[in-house]
Write a protein that holds these residues in place. Structure first.
Motif, PDB file in Angstrom:
ATOM      1  N   CYS A 180      42.287  49.374  40.933  1.00  0.00           N
ATOM      2  CA  CYS A 180      42.322  48.052  40.313  1.00  0.00           C
ATOM      3  C   CYS A 180      40.898  47.584  40.022  1.00  0.00           C
ATOM      4  O   CYS A 180      40.057  47.544  40.926  1.00  0.00           O
ATOM      5  N   GLY A 181      40.620  47.230  38.784  1.00  0.00           N
ATOM      6  CA  GLY A 181      39.306  46.723  38.390  1.00  0.00           C
ATOM      7  C   GLY A 181      39.308  45.210  38.322  1.00  0.00           C
ATOM      8  O   GLY A 181      40.228  44.607  37.773  1.00  0.00           O
ATOM      9  N   LEU A 182      38.283  44.591  38.913  1.00  0.00           N
ATOM     10  CA  LEU A 182      38.133  43.129  38.885  1.00  0.00           C
ATOM     11  C   LEU A 182      37.028  42.778  37.899  1.00  0.00           C
ATOM     12  O   LEU A 182      35.889  43.230  38.037  1.00  0.00           O
ATOM     13  N   ILE A 183      37.377  41.960  36.908  1.00  0.00           N
ATOM     14  CA  ILE A 183      36.457  41.700  35.800  1.00  0.00           C
ATOM     15  C   ILE A 183      35.929  40.274  35.804  1.00  0.00           C
ATOM     16  O   ILE A 183      34.840  40.008  35.323  1.00  0.00           O
ATOM     17  N   ALA A 184      36.725  39.327  36.376  1.00  0.00           N
ATOM     18  CA  ALA A 184      36.341  37.914  36.325  1.00  0.00           C
ATOM     19  C   ALA A 184      35.620  37.520  37.600  1.00  0.00           C
ATOM     20  O   ALA A 184      36.036  37.878  38.701  1.00  0.00           O
ATOM     21  N   SER A 185      34.545  36.767  37.447  1.00  0.00           N
ATOM     22  CA  SER A 185      33.817  36.262  38.600  1.00  0.00           C
ATOM     23  C   SER A 185      34.587  35.088  39.202  1.00  0.00           C
ATOM     24  O   SER A 185      35.110  34.252  38.476  1.00  0.00           O
ATOM     25  N   SER A 186      34.708  35.060  40.516  1.00  0.00           N
ATOM     26  CA  SER A 186      35.317  33.895  41.159  1.00  0.00           C
ATOM     27  C   SER A 186      34.912  33.859  42.631  1.00  0.00           C
ATOM     28  O   SER A 186      34.408  34.835  43.170  1.00  0.00           O
ATOM     29  N   GLU A 187      35.131  32.719  43.247  1.00  0.00           N
ATOM     30  CA  GLU A 187      34.759  32.540  44.655  1.00  0.00           C
ATOM     31  C   GLU A 187      35.924  32.898  45.571  1.00  0.00           C
ATOM     32  O   GLU A 187      35.799  32.795  46.795  1.00  0.00           O
ATOM     33  N   GLU A 188      37.046  33.288  44.992  1.00  0.00           N
ATOM     34  CA  GLU A 188      38.258  33.438  45.800  1.00  0.00           C
ATOM     35  C   GLU A 188      38.166  34.633  46.751  1.00  0.00           C
ATOM     36  O   GLU A 188      37.596  35.667  46.427  1.00  0.00           O
ATOM     37  N   GLU A 189      38.771  34.450  47.932  1.00  0.00           N
ATOM     38  CA  GLU A 189      38.808  35.537  48.903  1.00  0.00           C
ATOM     39  C   GLU A 189      40.168  36.205  48.832  1.00  0.00           C
ATOM     40  O   GLU A 189      41.181  35.567  48.584  1.00  0.00           O
ATOM     41  N   ILE A 190      40.154  37.515  49.059  1.00  0.00           N
ATOM     42  CA  ILE A 190      41.392  38.278  48.990  1.00  0.00           C
ATOM     43  C   ILE A 190      41.583  38.945  50.347  1.00  0.00           C
ATOM     44  O   ILE A 190      40.655  39.588  50.847  1.00  0.00           O
ATOM     45  N   HIS A 191      42.742  38.756  50.943  1.00  0.00           N
ATOM     46  CA  HIS A 191      43.005  39.381  52.238  1.00  0.00           C
ATOM     47  C   HIS A 191      43.832  40.638  52.038  1.00  0.00           C
ATOM     48  O   HIS A 191      44.949  40.585  51.545  1.00  0.00           O
ATOM     49  N   ILE A 192      43.244  41.771  52.419  1.00  0.00           N
ATOM     50  CA  ILE A 192      43.904  43.057  52.232  1.00  0.00           C
ATOM     51  C   ILE A 192      43.753  43.860  53.516  1.00  0.00           C
ATOM     52  O   ILE A 192      42.652  43.964  54.068  1.00  0.00           O
ATOM     53  N   GLY A 193      44.850  44.406  53.986  1.00  0.00           N
ATOM     54  CA  GLY A 193      44.781  45.252  55.167  1.00  0.00           C
ATOM     55  C   GLY A 193      44.127  46.575  54.816  1.00  0.00           C
ATOM     56  O   GLY A 193      44.383  47.134  53.755  1.00  0.00           O
ATOM     57  N   ALA A 194      43.255  47.075  55.723  1.00  0.00           N
ATOM     58  CA  ALA A 194      42.574  48.351  55.459  1.00  0.00           C
ATOM     59  C   ALA A 194      43.601  49.459  55.212  1.00  0.00           C
ATOM     60  O   ALA A 194      43.396  50.340  54.371  1.00  0.00           O
ATOM     61  N   GLY A 195      44.721  49.383  55.937  1.00  0.00           N
ATOM     62  CA  GLY A 195      45.747  50.414  55.795  1.00  0.00           C
ATOM     63  C   GLY A 195      46.379  50.455  54.416  1.00  0.00           C
ATOM     64  O   GLY A 195      46.891  51.492  53.992  1.00  0.00           O
ATOM     65  N   GLU A 196      46.319  49.311  53.718  1.00  0.00           N
ATOM     66  CA  GLU A 196      46.896  49.299  52.369  1.00  0.00           C
ATOM     67  C   GLU A 196      46.052  50.127  51.408  1.00  0.00           C
ATOM     68  O   GLU A 196      46.562  50.738  50.472  1.00  0.00           O
ATOM     69  N   LEU A 197      44.738  50.104  51.635  1.00  0.00           N
ATOM     70  CA  LEU A 197      43.855  50.839  50.725  1.00  0.00           C
ATOM     71  C   LEU A 197      43.757  52.315  51.091  1.00  0.00           C
ATOM     72  O   LEU A 197      43.390  53.143  50.263  1.00  0.00           O
ATOM     73  N   LEU A 198      44.078  52.642  52.354  1.00  0.00           N
ATOM     74  CA  LEU A 198      43.842  54.003  52.847  1.00  0.00           C
ATOM     75  C   LEU A 198      44.453  55.096  51.961  1.00  0.00           C
ATOM     76  O   LEU A 198      43.775  56.077  51.663  1.00  0.00           O
ATOM     77  N   PRO A 199      45.707  54.948  51.503  1.00  0.00           N
ATOM     78  CA  PRO A 199      46.240  56.036  50.663  1.00  0.00           C
ATOM     79  C   PRO A 199      45.675  56.037  49.245  1.00  0.00           C
ATOM     80  O   PRO A 199      46.406  55.971  48.251  1.00  0.00           O
ATOM     81  N   GLY A 200      44.359  56.098  49.184  1.00  0.00           N
ATOM     82  CA  GLY A 200      43.705  56.331  47.895  1.00  0.00           C
ATOM     83  C   GLY A 200      43.615  55.156  46.964  1.00  0.00           C
ATOM     84  O   GLY A 200      43.192  55.307  45.819  1.00  0.00           O
TER      85      GLY A 200
END
Ligand SMILES: [Zn+2]
Ligand SMILES: [Zn+2]
Length: 364
Positions: A282-302
């Motif tokens: 997923c590419g992020l193109i817009a600048s913003s101050e928002e925080e995103i909560h993502i579990g490390a395990g969600e990203l682990l499978p590549g």
């Protein structure tokens, strides 16, 4: 030596644009004076007008200029008077990312593009002897003439209408480059684009160029989704009418391989991650101050998230490529454009903010 130009000036934070006569300096050794044919309006112009970047006022904005070279400084070799050019962003050419060819993430990018002055701090414009800030993205092209650097004046072929080309310098480059240069989707793959303004539409066009066979447009504006389908999206989702993640998973049979977020909205980005297939990017193109909560395990499978500025593009390389694709009928970015006289810039701004137009281009 100075010359008189007409330019759209923002006198103070959140003020409307006002057309004024301004004195512009003659080009220095490494500078190029360009007679502007058209300048795209981009959301960044409005963010600066509204004070979000801390840029100084009064200022002349405009950073998607195209036009014809009028005069060049003594050391300029890349272009000569009469050449058609698209003006893009500037980089310092001296920091580590610049040296390794990643000028879109230049460490001096912010002062260079948003500082309202040349790299050495001097100003290019005055009015009645009083300073007017400029050098916005090394151009300040909401004007009859703009002073650019040799580095950000990109020579382009003269068999394409010059007045349509300005948006290639920022908005179109940002959306298309995010897909073509950074995500690099494989032919036959799936892509979802969140937000279908000028940047998102450019990402959709680029998805077609790359051979994506599933291209999903996401927006809450129905008219925008119609346009996205006309420009090559294969599916359109209005998240106010349906469950976004379920819809994407159903279309892609389990998850999407590539995603582009143009909204900067934390809730949308969170949903983008939920909709990603294993190995998805997923590419992020817009600048913003928002925080995103993502579990490390969600990203682990590549899965990966990557920030992208100016489509990771080297404008001298990427802008001519987009023009060639346009000439071949494979990249019809001009279908996003509505022309306005520069004198009607505030009307163009209102139409852009209301969503009536996708990509206003102002002609002086
Ligand atoms: Zn740099
Ligand atoms: Zn822009």
């Amino acid at each position: 030596m100075e010359m008189k130009i007409r330019a759209a000036v923002v006198r103070a934070k959140t003020d409307p644009f006002v057309m004024e006569e301004i004195d512009l300096e003659e080009p220095r050794d490494d500078e190029v004076l360009v007679r502007i044919a058209g300048t795209g309006l981009c959301h960044t112009d409005l963010a600066v007008r509204d004070g979000h970047t801390g840029s100084p006022f009064p200022i002349v904005l405009g950073h998607e200029g195209s036009g014809i070279v009028e005069r060049v400084g003594a050391r300029v070799r890349k272009v000569k008077p009469g050449d058609h050019v698209v003006l893009s962003y500037v980089a310092c050419r001296a920091c580590a990312p610049c040296k390794r060819g990643e000028q879109s993430i230049c460490l001096e990018s912010f002062p260079g593009n948003f500082g309202g002055a040349r790299f050495d701090g001097s100003l290019t414009m005055k009015k009645n002897g009083q300073p007017v800030h400029g050098s916005f993205f090394g151009q300040s092209s909401f004007a009859t003439y703009a002073l650019a650097y040799e580095q950000n004046a990109v020579p382009v072929p003269d068999d394409v209408p010059i007045e349509i080309l300005g948006p290639l310098g920022c908005g179109v480059q940002t959306g298309a480059g995010g897909v073509i240069n950074t995500l690099r989707p494989r032919p036959g793959s799936s892509l979802v684009v969140f937000g279908t303004g000028g940047v998102g539409m450019s990402a959709i066009l680029a998805g077609r160029v790359c051979g994506c066979t599933t291209i999903i447009a996401v927006d809450v504006k129905r008219a925008r989704l119609e346009t996205a389908l006309a420009l090559g999206a294969t599916h359109a989702i209005n998240p106010s009418e349906t469950d976004l993640i379920d819809a994407i998973k159903e279309i892609t049979r389990g998850g999407v391989e590539y995603a582009i977020d143009t909204t900067g909205n934390g809730k949308i980005i969170r949903q983008a991650v939920d909709a990603l297939a294993v190995g998805g990017k997923c590419g992020l193109i817009a600048s913003s101050e928002e925080e995103i909560h993502i579990g490390a395990g969600e990203l682990l499978p590549g899965r990966s998230l990557v920030g992208i500025i100016e489509g990771s593009a080297i404008p001298d390389i990427f802008i001519p490529q987009m023009i060639e694709l346009y000439k071949q009928g494979r990249f019809p970015f001009d279908r996003m454009i509505t022309f306005y006289d520069l004198d009607r810039i505030n009307e163009a701004v209102a139409d852009s903010e209301s969503g009536k137009t996708l990509k206003p281009v102002l002609k002086p």
